[in-house]
Motif scaffolding. Sequence first.
Motif, PDB file in Angstrom:
ATOM      1  N   SER A 197      38.610  32.185  22.431  1.00  0.00           N
ATOM      2  CA  SER A 197      38.174  31.533  23.664  1.00  0.00           C
ATOM      3  C   SER A 197      39.416  31.369  24.544  1.00  0.00           C
ATOM      4  CB  SER A 197      37.585  30.164  23.324  1.00  0.00           C
ATOM      5  OG  SER A 197      37.790  29.251  24.382  1.00  0.00           O
ATOM      6  N   THR A 198      39.309  31.748  25.806  1.00  0.00           N
ATOM      7  CA  THR A 198      40.486  31.613  26.684  1.00  0.00           C
ATOM      8  C   THR A 198      40.874  30.134  26.820  1.00  0.00           C
ATOM      9  OG1 THR A 198      39.067  31.651  28.632  1.00  0.00           O
ATOM     10  CG2 THR A 198      40.105  33.738  28.005  1.00  0.00           C
ATOM     11  N   ASN A 199      39.884  29.226  26.747  1.00  0.00           N
ATOM     12  CA  ASN A 199      40.226  27.803  26.831  1.00  0.00           C
ATOM     13  C   ASN A 199      41.078  27.360  25.645  1.00  0.00           C
ATOM     14  OD1 ASN A 199      38.710  27.450  29.199  1.00  0.00           O
ATOM     15  ND2 ASN A 199      37.999  25.442  28.520  1.00  0.00           N
ATOM     16  N   SER A 242      37.246  40.154  26.591  1.00  0.00           N
ATOM     17  CA  SER A 242      36.094  39.711  25.788  1.00  0.00           C
ATOM     18  C   SER A 242      36.486  38.471  24.996  1.00  0.00           C
ATOM     19  CB  SER A 242      35.645  40.813  24.824  1.00  0.00           C
ATOM     20  OG  SER A 242      36.639  41.035  23.863  1.00  0.00           O
ATOM     21  N   GLN A 243      35.476  37.721  24.579  1.00  0.00           N
ATOM     22  CA  GLN A 243      35.716  36.541  23.749  1.00  0.00           C
ATOM     23  C   GLN A 243      34.789  36.603  22.545  1.00  0.00           C
ATOM     24  OE1 GLN A 243      36.768  32.803  26.474  1.00  0.00           O
ATOM     25  NE2 GLN A 243      34.729  33.535  26.897  1.00  0.00           N
ATOM     26  N   THR A 244      35.339  36.226  21.400  1.00  0.00           N
ATOM     27  CA  THR A 244      34.491  36.210  20.206  1.00  0.00           C
ATOM     28  C   THR A 244      33.871  34.831  20.002  1.00  0.00           C
ATOM     29  OG1 THR A 244      36.487  35.750  18.950  1.00  0.00           O
ATOM     30  CG2 THR A 244      35.732  38.033  18.982  1.00  0.00           C
ATOM     31  N   ALA A 256      27.310  28.327  23.284  1.00  0.00           N
ATOM     32  CA  ALA A 256      28.114  29.560  23.324  1.00  0.00           C
ATOM     33  C   ALA A 256      28.060  30.188  24.713  1.00  0.00           C
ATOM     34  CB  ALA A 256      27.576  30.540  22.301  1.00  0.00           C
ATOM     35  N   TRP A 257      29.144  30.917  25.058  1.00  0.00           N
ATOM     36  CA  TRP A 257      29.166  31.698  26.308  1.00  0.00           C
ATOM     37  C   TRP A 257      29.205  33.172  25.949  1.00  0.00           C
ATOM     38  CZ3 TRP A 257      27.782  30.732  31.037  1.00  0.00           C
ATOM     39  CH2 TRP A 257      28.075  31.660  32.037  1.00  0.00           C
ATOM     40  N   HIS A 258      28.189  33.891  26.351  1.00  0.00           N
ATOM     41  CA  HIS A 258      28.080  35.322  26.033  1.00  0.00           C
ATOM     42  C   HIS A 258      29.160  36.079  26.805  1.00  0.00           C
ATOM     43  CE1 HIS A 258      25.927  39.321  26.372  1.00  0.00           C
ATOM     44  NE2 HIS A 258      26.031  39.126  25.077  1.00  0.00           N
ATOM     45  N   LYS A 298      19.632  32.691  39.626  1.00  0.00           N
ATOM     46  CA  LYS A 298      20.033  32.739  38.205  1.00  0.00           C
ATOM     47  C   LYS A 298      21.512  32.426  38.040  1.00  0.00           C
ATOM     48  CE  LYS A 298      16.605  36.100  36.652  1.00  0.00           C
ATOM     49  NZ  LYS A 298      16.419  37.397  36.005  1.00  0.00           N
ATOM     50  N   LYS A 299      21.861  32.053  36.803  1.00  0.00           N
ATOM     51  CA  LYS A 299      23.247  31.650  36.545  1.00  0.00           C
ATOM     52  C   LYS A 299      24.151  32.879  36.439  1.00  0.00           C
ATOM     53  CE  LYS A 299      25.745  28.766  33.156  1.00  0.00           C
ATOM     54  NZ  LYS A 299      25.628  27.531  32.379  1.00  0.00           N
ATOM     55  N   VAL A 300      25.208  32.877  37.244  1.00  0.00           N
ATOM     56  CA  VAL A 300      26.140  34.011  37.234  1.00  0.00           C
ATOM     57  C   VAL A 300      27.498  33.587  36.678  1.00  0.00           C
ATOM     58  CG1 VAL A 300      27.155  33.769  39.547  1.00  0.00           C
ATOM     59  CG2 VAL A 300      26.714  36.048  38.639  1.00  0.00           C
ATOM     60  N   VAL A 308      40.769  24.623  32.945  1.00  0.00           N
ATOM     61  CA  VAL A 308      39.513  24.987  33.619  1.00  0.00           C
ATOM     62  C   VAL A 308      39.145  26.397  33.201  1.00  0.00           C
ATOM     63  CG1 VAL A 308      38.299  25.139  35.807  1.00  0.00           C
ATOM     64  CG2 VAL A 308      40.340  23.743  35.631  1.00  0.00           C
ATOM     65  N   GLY A 309      38.089  26.518  32.434  1.00  0.00           N
ATOM     66  CA  GLY A 309      37.646  27.836  31.967  1.00  0.00           C
ATOM     67  C   GLY A 309      36.450  28.301  32.775  1.00  0.00           C
ATOM     68  N   THR A 310      36.480  29.568  33.142  1.00  0.00           N
ATOM     69  CA  THR A 310      35.394  30.119  33.941  1.00  0.00           C
ATOM     70  C   THR A 310      34.948  31.448  33.370  1.00  0.00           C
ATOM     71  OG1 THR A 310      36.488  29.170  35.849  1.00  0.00           O
ATOM     72  CG2 THR A 310      34.760  30.751  36.306  1.00  0.00           C
TER      73      THR A 310
END
Length: 354
Positions: free
Chosen positions: A115-117, A138-140, A149-151, A209-211, A230-232
């Motif tokens: 996760s980048t955070n 990419s994030q696992t 979770a964030w896809h 929709k959520k982008v 701040v993670g985006t």
Amino acid sequence: MISRKQQALNSQGAQPIKTERLADELVELLRRSRGDVSLRILGKRLSNSTSDIDEASICNALDQLRSWGYKIESRPNGAIRFGGAPDRLLAAEIKNRLGTKILGSKIHAFQKVSSTNTVATQLANAGAAEGEIVIAESQTGGRGRLGRAWHSPIRVGAYLSIILRPAIEPVQAPVISILTALALAEAIERVCEIDASIKWPNDVFVSGKKVSGILTELITEVENGRFVIVGTGININQTRNDFPESLKKTATSLRISARRKIDRILMVQEFLRRFEKRYLQLLSEGFSGLRKQILKRSILIGKTVKVRGVNVPDYQGQALDIDELGRLMVETASGVVALNSGDVTLSPARKSRR
Ligand code: BT5
């Protein structure tokens, strides 16, 4: 000796997109030299104070750049010609003509991270400065709020975290999320030429929709002081099939909405520029300067909303405003409630007043 920052990265199993200095400098040089340029000239221009860079080193660096996807032609006369950068979130590409003062002072770019955070938190704990950025292809283990979770599929989105060390009170941390949503909405409108809205507290919507989702984490009581991550996550070039069934109804990408592929580097750069502008504005003027722009783009304001209760049943109310602390003010049957965070949806049950 391994630095504390490197140890932090190693412990996350982060796979860096290698950006060795020579290759980085070479890209800059090739970009600036129009047409053919010989290895000898490149060697001279890249020279350090004592000697020219030898041709073998330049050839190695060129091979490295090609392996990252840069288009570099070898001409019959032995010269080199720059043909373009790859669709990859490389630090050198993001930095190129970025024009920010603090954001992206250092960009830590990775192929894959948990996760980048999490990586940004480790770097900040190891002393990373305000404005340093972690970005991944990419994030696992991409995270949303409350353990969700964030896809994060590879090479179609952007997953990035910004390290901030703001002189604000912890209670103001939610303001950072909503400010980030504003910066993103502005960047989307500029780069993709489509409308974008903010959904309190941490989402950006396009075409209903959520982008994008934002995860702001305030870390306190550490050796290196208080900081904010701040993670985006931005869905940029996903097609419908890139989303799992569970997200198809609620999620979209900029590409789907704009009906064209979006330049991910331009999108990330514009977001960083807008973020910096809005962040500096927050520090100098407080929230009031941002409020109008936020309310203008806010999906919930003036609408009847359903609030998911914490330790109480769900309830309905009228979303009135967002206050100085980034809280959503909701008028309910038993008075006005100020929400710090939470899950709020538009209520289909009652018609809105506006
Ligand atoms: C969020 O949480 O929306 C915050 C997401 C933050 C992700 C970024 S990526 C870079 C940085 N590193 C991290 O590890 N995280 C941050 P929340 O409001 O809790 O929404 C999560 C919900 O959004 C999930 O439960 C899904 O329903 C939905 N979701 C997951 N992945 C999505 C996607 N790619 N696009 C749209 N919706 C998604």
